[in-house]
Design a protein around this motif. Sequence first.
Motif, mmCIF file in Angstrom:
data_model
loop_
_atom_site.group_PDB
_atom_site.id
_atom_site.type_symbol
_atom_site.label_atom_id
_atom_site.label_comp_id
_atom_site.label_asym_id
_atom_site.label_seq_id
_atom_site.Cartn_x
_atom_site.Cartn_y
_atom_site.Cartn_z
ATOM 1 N N ALA A 63 -29.960 -2.378 -33.185
ATOM 2 C CA ALA A 63 -30.279 -2.444 -34.767
ATOM 3 C C ALA A 63 -31.090 -3.807 -34.901
ATOM 4 C CB ALA A 63 -28.904 -2.941 -35.580
ATOM 5 N N LYS A 64 -31.401 -4.331 -36.467
ATOM 6 C CA LYS A 64 -31.746 -5.637 -36.173
ATOM 7 C C LYS A 64 -31.479 -6.751 -36.364
ATOM 8 C CE LYS A 64 -35.172 -2.904 -40.033
ATOM 9 N NZ LYS A 64 -35.217 -3.292 -41.365
ATOM 10 N N GLU A 65 -31.449 -6.900 -34.441
ATOM 11 C CA GLU A 65 -31.094 -8.372 -34.360
ATOM 12 C C GLU A 65 -31.990 -8.650 -32.974
ATOM 13 O OE1 GLU A 65 -27.731 -9.228 -35.361
ATOM 14 O OE2 GLU A 65 -27.444 -7.467 -35.986
ATOM 15 N N PRO A 66 -31.817 -10.566 -33.276
ATOM 16 C CA PRO A 66 -31.948 -11.085 -32.519
ATOM 17 C C PRO A 66 -32.559 -9.947 -31.136
ATOM 18 C CG PRO A 66 -30.922 -12.511 -33.285
ATOM 19 C CD PRO A 66 -30.483 -10.865 -33.557
ATOM 20 N N ALA A 67 -34.051 -9.659 -30.991
ATOM 21 C CA ALA A 67 -34.484 -9.196 -29.879
ATOM 22 C C ALA A 67 -33.751 -10.196 -28.174
ATOM 23 C CB ALA A 67 -36.305 -9.942 -29.467
ATOM 24 N N ALA A 68 -33.790 -11.546 -28.209
ATOM 25 C CA ALA A 68 -32.703 -12.571 -26.660
ATOM 26 C C ALA A 68 -31.742 -11.979 -27.144
ATOM 27 C CB ALA A 68 -32.936 -13.767 -27.612
ATOM 28 N N LEU A 69 -31.359 -11.704 -28.177
ATOM 29 C CA LEU A 69 -29.265 -10.886 -27.861
ATOM 30 C C LEU A 69 -29.607 -9.781 -27.093
ATOM 31 C CD1 LEU A 69 -28.136 -12.420 -31.159
ATOM 32 C CD2 LEU A 69 -27.403 -13.277 -29.126
ATOM 33 N N TRP A 70 -30.124 -8.923 -27.983
ATOM 34 C CA TRP A 70 -30.762 -7.575 -27.127
ATOM 35 C C TRP A 70 -30.411 -7.324 -25.993
ATOM 36 C CZ3 TRP A 70 -28.643 -3.168 -29.105
ATOM 37 C CH2 TRP A 70 -27.993 -2.871 -30.438
ATOM 38 N N GLY A 71 -31.243 -8.344 -24.988
ATOM 39 C CA GLY A 71 -31.895 -8.343 -23.887
ATOM 40 C C GLY A 71 -30.872 -9.099 -22.385
ATOM 41 N N ARG A 72 -29.854 -10.083 -23.194
ATOM 42 C CA ARG A 72 -28.285 -10.205 -22.602
ATOM 43 C C ARG A 72 -27.915 -9.312 -22.656
ATOM 44 N NH1 ARG A 72 -24.868 -15.008 -25.395
ATOM 45 N NH2 ARG A 72 -22.865 -14.737 -24.706
ATOM 46 N N ALA A 73 -27.124 -9.071 -23.803
ATOM 47 C CA ALA A 73 -26.415 -7.465 -23.964
ATOM 48 C C ALA A 73 -27.275 -7.317 -22.980
ATOM 49 C CB ALA A 73 -26.543 -7.095 -25.293
ATOM 50 N N LEU A 74 -28.112 -6.456 -22.710
ATOM 51 C CA LEU A 74 -28.382 -4.901 -21.878
ATOM 52 C C LEU A 74 -28.683 -5.276 -20.242
ATOM 53 C CD1 LEU A 74 -30.285 -2.872 -21.166
ATOM 54 C CD2 LEU A 74 -32.581 -3.993 -21.834
ATOM 55 N N LEU A 75 -28.570 -7.048 -20.130
ATOM 56 C CA LEU A 75 -29.014 -6.871 -18.690
ATOM 57 C C LEU A 75 -27.108 -7.340 -18.221
ATOM 58 C CD1 LEU A 75 -29.457 -8.008 -15.743
ATOM 59 C CD2 LEU A 75 -29.406 -10.810 -16.768
ATOM 60 N N GLY A 76 -26.245 -8.076 -19.174
ATOM 61 C CA GLY A 76 -24.670 -7.632 -19.116
ATOM 62 C C GLY A 76 -23.792 -6.668 -19.086
ATOM 63 N N GLU A 77 -24.263 -6.124 -20.061
ATOM 64 C CA GLU A 77 -24.122 -4.523 -19.674
ATOM 65 C C GLU A 77 -24.376 -3.464 -18.411
ATOM 66 O OE1 GLU A 77 -21.387 -1.991 -22.434
ATOM 67 O OE2 GLU A 77 -21.915 -3.721 -21.805
ATOM 68 N N THR A 78 -26.052 -3.851 -18.118
ATOM 69 C CA THR A 78 -25.582 -2.783 -16.925
ATOM 70 C C THR A 78 -25.086 -3.427 -15.772
ATOM 71 O OG1 THR A 78 -28.187 -2.733 -17.779
ATOM 72 C CG2 THR A 78 -27.867 -2.482 -15.525
ATOM 73 N N MET A 79 -24.331 -4.818 -15.574
ATOM 74 C CA MET A 79 -23.882 -5.423 -14.650
ATOM 75 C C MET A 79 -22.695 -5.112 -14.696
ATOM 76 S SD MET A 79 -25.574 -9.093 -14.221
ATOM 77 C CE MET A 79 -24.574 -9.211 -12.952
ATOM 78 N N ALA A 80 -21.793 -4.944 -16.001
ATOM 79 C CA ALA A 80 -20.759 -4.352 -15.915
ATOM 80 C C ALA A 80 -20.321 -2.973 -16.035
ATOM 81 C CB ALA A 80 -20.275 -4.680 -17.530
ATOM 82 N N SER A 81 -21.111 -1.792 -16.611
ATOM 83 C CA SER A 81 -21.331 -0.557 -16.731
ATOM 84 C C SER A 81 -20.784 0.134 -14.483
ATOM 85 C CB SER A 81 -22.559 0.017 -17.051
ATOM 86 O OG SER A 81 -22.525 1.341 -17.027
ATOM 87 N N ALA A 82 -21.894 -0.549 -13.905
ATOM 88 C CA ALA A 82 -21.702 -0.921 -12.795
ATOM 89 C C ALA A 82 -20.729 -1.079 -11.919
ATOM 90 C CB ALA A 82 -22.995 -0.990 -12.050
ATOM 91 N N ARG A 83 -20.170 -2.084 -12.519
ATOM 92 C CA ARG A 83 -18.708 -2.452 -11.939
ATOM 93 C C ARG A 83 -18.192 -0.910 -12.477
ATOM 94 N NH1 ARG A 83 -20.201 -7.948 -13.653
ATOM 95 N NH2 ARG A 83 -18.596 -7.383 -15.244
ATOM 96 N N PHE A 84 -17.324 -1.089 -13.594
ATOM 97 C CA PHE A 84 -17.019 0.071 -13.756
ATOM 98 C C PHE A 84 -16.945 1.462 -13.441
ATOM 99 C CE2 PHE A 84 -15.967 -2.669 -18.098
ATOM 100 C CZ PHE A 84 -14.848 -3.462 -17.256
ATOM 101 N N PHE A 85 -17.910 2.184 -13.692
ATOM 102 C CA PHE A 85 -18.129 3.082 -13.367
ATOM 103 C C PHE A 85 -18.842 3.519 -11.859
ATOM 104 C CE2 PHE A 85 -18.561 3.157 -17.713
ATOM 105 C CZ PHE A 85 -17.645 4.380 -18.044
#
Length: 297
Positions: A63-85
């Motif tokens: 969505a139209k949100e700051p790119a830096a926040l998307w980058g931060r979320a992408l990194l954190g979510e990738t790590m969280a998903s690997a831990r969970f799944f």
Amino acid sequence: MLARMLRITIAMQMLFGAALGYWLTDGNAGLVGKLPGMLLVAMAAPLVGNTITIVLSFFKSRAKEPAALWGRALLGETMASARFFLLRQPWAFAPPVLRPATGSQARIPVLLVHGFVCNHRVWKALTPTLQAQGHTVLAINLEPLFCSIDDYAAQIEQAVQTLRQQTGQNQVALVGHSMGGLAIRAWMRRFGTAQVARAITLGTPHAGTQAKAMVSTANGVQMGWQSDWLKELAASETDATRSLLRIALTPQDNIVYPQRAQTLQGITPTVFEGRGHLQLCTDADVRQWVCAQLALG
């Protein structure tokens, strides 16, 4: 059920990786010579597959949100998903059990309700935090995986009764992630709110999601963007019911989008920037907010 399905998926990914490693290794090497490469690619395959899935989900949900926040979320979510799944949910061999409070002051017991294609292991970070605050905690596994959300109401009711009997409390608080928040609302529609001190939802598709991966199952159809089921659920709720709800969302949610639309009439959601969908179960700020909301209840 989910744990077994994830173990099978990981095994298939590793077999594919081993075959790919065999093909990529020097053709003149024998099987023994190819083994290190096969093993390396086999071990990497599930992680690579998980990473690709997360990157694609962020690309689709952007969505139209700051790119830096998307980058931060992408990194954190990738790590969280690997831990969970890869590390937590596939290896849940034992059913969830009641976790007594460890804090000195007894507080309201808490029922934790996970989301779509998850199990109780998503609450590994939140559970000890709640226990230390004085909450007795019970997490449940919603099964079967792909039934109507309404079918989970009886299971939640049974868990609520277990918490009440074990703690002697008349009311409980409920925390739901993603679909778990809808399951809590469906339970309140069927069984009422007399037993509810507070209901907290994290990343729940209250307005539905435009993610296409969910639409082929009964609960996936119900979670579709502005589905009839969601409209009927909202229409059945009174102001008194909604006053019990607290909603948290992230504008970088890669599963539930449009992100900022995920609230209900009369409720101003709490917004956590720079987190992905699964991170709402693990993030320290979210955990602190959940504890604060429970203290107010």
